[in-house]
Design a protein around this motif. Structure first.
Motif: not given
Length: 240
Positions: A122-132, A135-148
């Motif tokens: 959802e974040s990726l789609d929003g970033a591609l549309r320009g809605d996200v 910085e916010d998209h990088e945060w969502n990447i962090l939420l996905l992989i940071h703990q790993m």
């Protein structure tokens, strides 16, 4: 009922036998530890330590579960399984099954890979549309992989100066402390792993429902107001 709360950390319940080998649990279960804890723990750590309730057993689960065969009614663990290397998970699950009475309940809580992945898409789609924003998209990447991938323990990273250096030197990095995610599960893969380990009827449940009687009163997946502790989690139960 005898219910074990494995890898409890700070999240204990007076309805369970709480088992862990983390530093806070070792301090809570020791007279000397209880004396020095106020001098070592500060801030959120101290607040969480003071809130720990119930019996606390100091035990390293790498050595198995310290209970006899078919001796307990339920086994619970939250945000523990994903910290185990994938190749040791079958051994851990068989150990859980060993201590459960026939028909006993195994309740598992893990981060939900599907939830994390959908949030990322959802974040990726929003970033591609320009809605996200980027910085916010990088945060969502962090939420996905940071703990790993993170190297430093989260709690230690909030410290400064000599205290931070000392904790890193004495306690080691995040992986050594067992804080990093070694695998992730979803509503298909986790029931499959349980079936392979010999559990029956695995099913997805909610944070406030369980075949364990009076589960909300355990206050392990929700607080007294009924608010979920760990949104974005997957809850699965199976029977031995």
């Amino acid at each position: 009922m005898t219910v074990l709360n494995l890898g409890c950390g700070y999240q204990t319940s007076d309805r369970c036998t709480n088992i862990d080998w983390s530093l806070p649990v070792r301090m809570k279960g020791s007279r000397v530890g209880r004396m020095v804890a106020p001098m070592i723990l500060t801030g959120d750590r101290r607040t969480a330590y003071d809130a720990m309730d119930g019996d606390v057993m100091r035990h390293n689960l790498k050595k198995g579960i310290p209970f006899a065969d078919q001796s307990v009614d339920g086994v619970y663990h939250s945000h523990l399984l994903e910290h185990l290397d994938y190749d040791v998970v079958p051994t851990f699950l068989k150990e859980v099954k060993r201590v459960l009475k026939p028909g006993g309940v195994h309740r598992i809580v893990v981060p939900d890979l599907e939830f994390e992945a959908r949030r990322y898409i959802e974040s990726l789609d929003g970033a591609l549309r320009g809605d996200v924003t980027n910085e916010d998209h990088e945060w969502n990447i962090l939420l996905l992989i940071h703990q790993m991938v993170r190297k430093e323990s989260w709690g230690t990273s909030q410290r400064t100066g000599l205290r931070r250096w000392t904790e890193n030197t004495v306690l080691g990095d995040a992986r050594k402390r067992g804080e990093t995610h070694q695998w992730m599960y979803d509503q298909v893969s986790l029931p499959a792993v349980l079936k392979e380990a010999g559990f029956v009827d695995p099913k997805v449940v909610s944070f406030n429902t369980s075949t364990l009687e009076d589960w909300p009163e355990y206050l392990l997946d929700q607080d007294e107001a009924g608010t979920e502790y760990r949104p974005g989690s997957l809850y699965v139960e199976a029977r031995a």
